[in-house]
Motif scaffolding. Sequence first.
Motif, PDB file in Angstrom:
ATOM      1  N   SER A 141      -0.633   3.487  -5.405  1.00 20.78           N
ATOM      2  CA  SER A 141       0.257   2.324  -5.333  1.00 20.78           C
ATOM      3  C   SER A 141       0.676   1.881  -6.727  1.00 20.78           C
ATOM      4  CB  SER A 141      -0.434   1.172  -4.592  1.00 20.78           C
ATOM      5  OG  SER A 141      -0.661   1.504  -3.234  1.00 20.78           O
ATOM      6  N   SER A 149       0.823  -1.220   0.000  1.00 14.99           N
ATOM      7  CA  SER A 149       0.000   0.000   0.000  1.00 14.99           C
ATOM      8  C   SER A 149       0.853   1.265   0.000  1.00 14.99           C
ATOM      9  CB  SER A 149      -0.948   0.013   1.201  1.00 14.99           C
ATOM     10  OG  SER A 149      -1.688  -1.178   1.289  1.00 14.99           O
ATOM     11  N   TYR A 178      -1.330  -4.092  -3.001  1.00 14.41           N
ATOM     12  CA  TYR A 178      -2.279  -3.062  -2.585  1.00 14.41           C
ATOM     13  C   TYR A 178      -3.699  -3.609  -2.631  1.00 14.41           C
ATOM     14  CZ  TYR A 178      -3.282  -2.602  -7.575  1.00 14.41           C
ATOM     15  OH  TYR A 178      -3.636  -2.861  -8.863  1.00 14.41           O
TER      16      TYR A 178
END
Length: 273
Positions: free
Chosen positions: A230, A175, A218
């Motif tokens: 991301s 992330s 992510y």
Amino acid sequence: MPRTVLAGLVGVVVVAALAVVLPWALQRRLIYLPSTAPVPPAGQVLPGARDVVLHTSDGLALGAWFVPPRSGDRGVTVLVADGNAGDRMLRAPLAAALADQGLGVLLFDYRGYGGNPGSPSEQGLALDVRAAHRFLVDEAGVPPHRLLYYGESLGAAVVAELATEHPPAGLVLRSPFVDLAAVGQVHYPFLPVRALLRDRFPTAEHVARITVPITVVYGSEDSIVPAEQSRAVAAAAAGPVRTIGIDGADHNDLVLLDGGELVSAVVELAPPR
């Protein structure tokens, strides 16, 4: 000018000034959300783990846990850099899952987190992760080419910056955001975030200087770091990159803590013996 109009103008100026001054003064309290209480001994949380102390170049002693592989030792150790909240206890399930896959793990807390002294800042976290790296290489004897870096959210920026100076075998960025201002603008669109921020954490700039393999993981429904950020980090990478989007996952969902796809992403990046 009528007194009431003057008073109104003064009020507007005061409100505008507060809108700038308060975020400047309090921003680090909004960015860093540590659990400040001391954590229990490593062995109480992760059987076989041991407590270690990391020494920063500016004189701080930071608590950390070193978790050895539990089976099928792959000869690879993962340096884990946390996100902006909690402490290393929250990452214990990830460490356990990685240890079960034959990887050693170092969990550590930044300054101001987990009972550690000091106050967090971008510069301070850079010193903290270097202390973690020094411990692994100099004290634990892990060769740099047998190291993986794992960074969660803000921690992705921390390990990406470290990798520009001390390249590992590979990085897993969970992330990641483009930079702190980009994600801050999403949550505070009414403020000039880029002009106000003292800490930058430019993840995309860092990965553009890194040629080692990178895996970006992510959640497609991330409400804190939008998925497109991301993906933008992955697109900026100078070296080989793999992206893994976990459908329906939000930023703090368990699947992004120690889920099977996440753990596999780390294991698959580990270099063979």
